[in-house]
Design a protein around this motif. Structure first.
Motif, short mmCIF file in Angstrom:
data_model
loop_
_atom_site.label_atom_id
_atom_site.label_comp_id
_atom_site.label_asym_id
_atom_site.label_seq_id
_atom_site.Cartn_x
_atom_site.Cartn_y
_atom_site.Cartn_z
N ARG A 24 -9.78 -5.85 1.49
CA ARG A 24 -10.12 -4.77 2.42
C ARG A 24 -9.06 -4.63 3.51
O ARG A 24 -8.68 -3.51 3.88
CB ARG A 24 -11.49 -5.01 3.04
CG ARG A 24 -12.61 -4.83 2.05
CD ARG A 24 -13.94 -5.26 2.63
NE ARG A 24 -14.95 -5.17 1.61
CZ ARG A 24 -16.11 -4.54 1.78
NH1 ARG A 24 -16.40 -3.97 2.92
NH2 ARG A 24 -16.98 -4.50 0.79
N ILE A 25 -8.57 -5.75 4.01
CA ILE A 25 -7.51 -5.71 5.03
C ILE A 25 -6.25 -5.11 4.42
O ILE A 25 -5.58 -4.30 5.06
CB ILE A 25 -7.26 -7.11 5.62
CG1 ILE A 25 -8.45 -7.51 6.50
CG2 ILE A 25 -5.97 -7.14 6.43
CD1 ILE A 25 -8.44 -8.95 6.94
N ALA A 26 -5.92 -5.50 3.19
CA ALA A 26 -4.74 -4.94 2.52
C ALA A 26 -4.89 -3.42 2.35
O ALA A 26 -3.93 -2.67 2.58
CB ALA A 26 -4.52 -5.61 1.16
N THR A 27 -6.09 -2.98 1.99
CA THR A 27 -6.33 -1.55 1.84
C THR A 27 -6.21 -0.84 3.19
O THR A 27 -5.65 0.26 3.28
CB THR A 27 -7.73 -1.29 1.22
OG1 THR A 27 -7.76 -1.91 -0.06
CG2 THR A 27 -8.01 0.20 1.09
N MET A 28 -6.71 -1.47 4.24
CA MET A 28 -6.61 -0.88 5.57
C MET A 28 -5.14 -0.74 5.98
O MET A 28 -4.72 0.30 6.51
CB MET A 28 -7.37 -1.72 6.59
CG MET A 28 -7.42 -1.10 7.97
SD MET A 28 -8.41 -2.12 9.06
CE MET A 28 -9.76 -1.02 9.33
N TYR A 29 -4.34 -1.78 5.68
CA TYR A 29 -2.91 -1.69 5.97
C TYR A 29 -2.27 -0.57 5.14
O TYR A 29 -1.50 0.23 5.67
CB TYR A 29 -2.20 -3.02 5.70
CG TYR A 29 -0.71 -2.85 5.69
CD1 TYR A 29 -0.01 -2.65 6.88
CD2 TYR A 29 0.01 -2.81 4.50
CE1 TYR A 29 1.35 -2.43 6.88
CE2 TYR A 29 1.36 -2.59 4.49
CZ TYR A 29 2.03 -2.41 5.68
OH TYR A 29 3.38 -2.17 5.69
N ASP A 30 -2.57 -0.53 3.84
CA ASP A 30 -2.00 0.50 2.97
C ASP A 30 -2.38 1.89 3.47
O ASP A 30 -1.56 2.82 3.41
CB ASP A 30 -2.49 0.33 1.53
CG ASP A 30 -1.92 -0.92 0.86
OD1 ASP A 30 -0.91 -1.47 1.36
OD2 ASP A 30 -2.51 -1.34 -0.16
#
Length: 164
Positions: free
Chosen positions: A50-56
């Protein structure tokens, strides 16, 4: 390393039951986070994904920087690789010396009155973070023999307005 593998590693260092209690979630969810997501529906979208998606989605490294700071570290972006020919080491070395001089100037100006304000501390932190990032990129370029990413970063920083 995949996100579920990172979670598996963390759970080996701790008690999954304690982690679930600390997060206020079920133990089964903790275990689902440690499994790969597959077409059959096992596993669960974990916080790292989820954090990776938020960054993306945002392109903003603030959350990543916060996590690194929380863990006692600092986020340093890996240099971009390019097909252009490598630059020489001297311009990069000069830039690093220049950034170090900027840091020392910030420190000496702030300490001139034997007190450092919050704003002065922020200026020092900004100069220090810029130097750390550049130095990490410089070392990586030394290891790989390619200074083009530093040349591009210098061009970007010289074309953007300076902040103090």
């Amino acid at each position: 390393m995949k996100s579920h593998e990172a979670i598996q590693g963390a759970l080996k260092q701790s008690s999954p039951k304690q982690v679930a209690a600390d997060l206020g979630i079920s133990l089964s969810l903790i275990y689902k986070w440690a499994q790969p997501q597959d077409a059959l529906g096992s596993g669960s979208r974990n916080p790292l994904d989820r954090i990776a998606t938020m960054y993306d989605s945002t392109g903003d490294t603030g959350i990543i920087q916060w996590l690194c700071h929380h863990a006692g570290g600092y986020f340093v972006r890996n240099p971009d690789r390019s097909a252009e020919p490598p630059e020489h080491v001297m311009p990069a070395t000069n830039e690093m010396v220049s950034q170090f001089a900027t840091l020392l100037t910030s420190i000496s100006q702030a300490a001139d009155d034997n007190a450092i304000t919050e704003e002065e501390a922020e200026t020092i932190r900004h100069a220090w973070n810029e130097l750390k990032s550049f130095a990490e990129e410089f070392v990586t370029c030394c290891e790989e023999g390619d200074f083009d990413p530093i040349r591009r970063a210098n061009a970007r920083s010289q074309s953007s307005p300076a902040t103090s």
